[in-house]
Design an enzyme around this catalytic site. Structure first.
Site, PDB file in Angstrom:
ATOM      1  N   TYR A 237      33.165  32.280  37.564  1.00 22.85           N
ATOM      2  CA  TYR A 237      34.698  32.568  38.163  1.00 22.85           C
ATOM      3  C   TYR A 237      35.267  31.409  36.810  1.00 22.85           C
ATOM      4  CZ  TYR A 237      34.385  35.366  41.899  1.00 22.85           C
ATOM      5  OH  TYR A 237      34.160  36.961  42.390  1.00 22.85           O
TER       6      TYR A 237
ATOM      7  N   GLU B  14      45.342  46.721  37.779  1.00 20.82           N
ATOM      8  CA  GLU B  14      44.035  45.805  38.144  1.00 20.82           C
ATOM      9  C   GLU B  14      43.364  44.952  36.981  1.00 20.82           C
ATOM     10  OE1 GLU B  14      41.008  48.170  39.971  1.00 20.82           O
ATOM     11  OE2 GLU B  14      40.148  47.108  40.767  1.00 20.82           O
TER      12      GLU B  14
ATOM     13  N   HIS C  32      37.596  45.978  47.992  1.00 16.98           N
ATOM     14  CA  HIS C  32      36.684  46.689  47.856  1.00 16.98           C
ATOM     15  C   HIS C  32      37.227  46.867  49.661  1.00 16.98           C
ATOM     16  CE1 HIS C  32      35.292  44.442  44.325  1.00 16.98           C
ATOM     17  NE2 HIS C  32      35.518  43.779  45.369  1.00 16.98           N
TER      18      HIS C  32
ATOM     19  N   ARG D 165      27.660  43.543  39.525  1.00 14.27           N
ATOM     20  CA  ARG D 165      27.378  42.743  40.723  1.00 14.27           C
ATOM     21  C   ARG D 165      27.045  43.366  42.240  1.00 14.27           C
ATOM     22  NH1 ARG D 165      32.038  38.624  41.585  1.00 14.27           N
ATOM     23  NH2 ARG D 165      30.300  37.943  42.629  1.00 14.27           N
TER      24      ARG D 165
ATOM     25  N   PRO E 283      42.466  37.089  48.181  1.00  9.75           N
ATOM     26  CA  PRO E 283      41.733  35.669  48.499  1.00  9.75           C
ATOM     27  C   PRO E 283      41.004  35.235  47.550  1.00  9.75           C
ATOM     28  CG  PRO E 283      41.413  37.633  49.219  1.00  9.75           C
ATOM     29  CD  PRO E 283      42.046  37.857  48.620  1.00  9.75           C
ATOM     30  N   ASN E 284      40.804  33.392  47.786  1.00 10.15           N
ATOM     31  CA  ASN E 284      39.984  33.242  47.385  1.00 10.15           C
ATOM     32  C   ASN E 284      40.581  33.656  46.090  1.00 10.15           C
ATOM     33  OD1 ASN E 284      38.125  32.904  49.757  1.00 10.15           O
ATOM     34  ND2 ASN E 284      38.025  34.826  49.642  1.00 10.15           N
TER      35      ASN E 284
ATOM     36  N   ASN F 216      44.595  41.502  40.868  1.00 11.93           N
ATOM     37  CA  ASN F 216      43.309  41.173  40.898  1.00 11.93           C
ATOM     38  C   ASN F 216      43.524  40.865  42.898  1.00 11.93           C
ATOM     39  OD1 ASN F 216      41.221  39.967  41.664  1.00 11.93           O
ATOM     40  ND2 ASN F 216      40.918  38.474  39.801  1.00 11.93           N
TER      41      ASN F 216
ATOM     42  N   ARG G 288      30.667  45.763  45.316  1.00 14.09           N
ATOM     43  CA  ARG G 288      31.673  45.151  44.444  1.00 14.09           C
ATOM     44  C   ARG G 288      32.206  46.871  43.969  1.00 14.09           C
ATOM     45  NH1 ARG G 288      33.039  39.928  45.592  1.00 14.09           N
ATOM     46  NH2 ARG G 288      31.036  38.825  46.096  1.00 14.09           N
TER      47      ARG G 288
ATOM     48  N   ARG H 107      35.438  27.106  42.968  1.00 18.26           N
ATOM     49  CA  ARG H 107      34.441  28.250  43.534  1.00 18.26           C
ATOM     50  C   ARG H 107      33.307  28.966  42.384  1.00 18.26           C
ATOM     51  NH1 ARG H 107      37.049  34.100  44.562  1.00 18.26           N
ATOM     52  NH2 ARG H 107      35.247  35.344  45.642  1.00 18.26           N
TER      53      ARG H 107
ATOM     54  N   ALA I  72      38.906  40.583  47.382  1.00 16.91           N
ATOM     55  CA  ALA I  72      37.702  41.134  48.325  1.00 16.91           C
ATOM     56  C   ALA I  72      38.538  42.271  48.868  1.00 16.91           C
ATOM     57  CB  ALA I  72      37.255  40.160  49.119  1.00 16.91           C
TER      58      ALA I  72
ATOM     59  N   HIS J 140      39.690  42.221  37.312  1.00 12.41           N
ATOM     60  CA  HIS J 140      38.877  41.758  38.267  1.00 12.41           C
ATOM     61  C   HIS J 140      38.208  40.227  36.684  1.00 12.41           C
ATOM     62  CE1 HIS J 140      38.992  43.898  41.401  1.00 12.41           C
ATOM     63  NE2 HIS J 140      39.565  44.325  40.489  1.00 12.41           N
ATOM     64  N   ILE J 141      38.040  39.289  37.122  1.00  9.94           N
ATOM     65  CA  ILE J 141      37.942  37.926  36.404  1.00  9.94           C
ATOM     66  C   ILE J 141      36.250  38.767  36.090  1.00  9.94           C
ATOM     67  CG2 ILE J 141      36.757  35.679  36.045  1.00  9.94           C
ATOM     68  CD1 ILE J 141      38.768  35.251  38.099  1.00  9.94           C
TER      69      ILE J 141
ATOM     70  N   ASP K 112      47.829  51.931  49.260  1.00  9.69           N
ATOM     71  CA  ASP K 112      49.393  52.574  49.604  1.00  9.69           C
ATOM     72  C   ASP K 112      50.339  52.495  49.002  1.00  9.69           C
ATOM     73  OD1 ASP K 112      47.311  54.507  51.183  1.00  9.69           O
ATOM     74  OD2 ASP K 112      47.768  54.292  53.113  1.00  9.69           O
TER      75      ASP K 112
HETATM   76  C1  DQA Z   1      37.304  39.075  41.974  1.00  7.48           C
HETATM   77  C2  DQA Z   1      35.851  39.844  42.442  1.00  7.48           C
HETATM   78  C3  DQA Z   1      36.032  40.835  43.633  1.00  7.48           C
HETATM   79  O1  DQA Z   1      34.310  41.314  43.954  1.00  7.48           O
HETATM   80  C4  DQA Z   1      35.848  39.276  44.308  1.00  7.48           C
HETATM   81  O2  DQA Z   1      35.637  39.549  45.701  1.00  7.48           O
HETATM   82  C5  DQA Z   1      36.912  38.233  43.953  1.00  7.48           C
HETATM   83  C6  DQA Z   1      36.894  38.698  42.794  1.00  7.48           C
HETATM   84  C7  DQA Z   1      36.905  38.702  40.297  1.00  7.48           C
HETATM   85  O3  DQA Z   1      38.262  38.852  39.978  1.00  7.48           O
HETATM   86  O4  DQA Z   1      36.284  38.999  39.321  1.00  7.48           O
HETATM   87  O5  DQA Z   1      37.304  37.301  45.038  1.00  7.48           O
HETATM   88  O6  DQA Z   1      38.878  39.871  42.124  1.00  7.48           O
END
Ligand code: DQA
Length: 138
Positions: free
Chosen positions: A22, A95, A77, A104, A9-10, A71, A108, A17, A74, A97-98, A84
């Site tokens: 990011y 996994e 977390h 943070r 998401p997002n 990735n 997170r 954003r 959110a 994350h940017i 699963d």
């Molecule tokens: C994220 C870190 C997450 O905590 C956050 O909710 C994101 C982006 C990252 O790539 O840094 O949406 O996964």
């Protein structure tokens, strides 16, 4: 070598954003860079803001692809369901994350993905995806 990047998401808003966290680049632009760099890799990209769609995609590709770069944003977390799904499939998941989520907010610092992932790469900006792809290339 068939890999898929799955973004949660997002992450469709990358470029717009919170650019201080990011960056300024859209994921579509960055994905084109990755396709150019990793010409020998069959690289796909999927993004959804919906947890069930992310689980569906993991199930769909998770018995035939060589790797998943995930990735979960959110949902990292919160999502027992995504954790699963990763456990249920045979394709290894890295996994990413940017941002460095450990620098943070405390919520997170928890990940439902890390215990079931092959490895974790975080905090290198968009380069985290590049490093994750490299981890699948021997
Ligand atoms: C994220 C870190 C997450 O905590 C956050 O909710 C994101 C982006 C990252 O790539 O840094 O949406 O996964």
């Amino acid at each position: 070598m068939k890999l898929i990047i799955i973004n949660g998401p997002n992450l469709n808003l990358l470029g717009k954003r919170e650019p201080e966290v990011y960056g300024n680049k859209t994921f579509e632009d960055y994905f084109a860079d990755l396709q150019f760099k990793f010409k020998d890799v069959q690289l796909e990209y999927f993004q959804s803001n919906i947890e069930g769609e992310l689980i569906g995609k993991i199930q769909e590709v998770g018995f035939s692809y060589d790797g998943i770069v995930l990735n979960a944003a959110a949902y990292t977390h919160t999502s027992v369901g995504i954790g699963d799904a990763i456990k249920a499939v045979t394709t290894p998941v890295v996994e990413v994350h940017i941002s460095n989520t450990h620098k943070r907010e405390e919520f997170r610092h928890v990940s439902y993905i890390s215990p079931v992932a092959k490895g974790v790469i975080l905090g290198f900006g968009l380069q985290s995806y590049d490093l994750a792809i490299q981890s699948f290339l021997k």
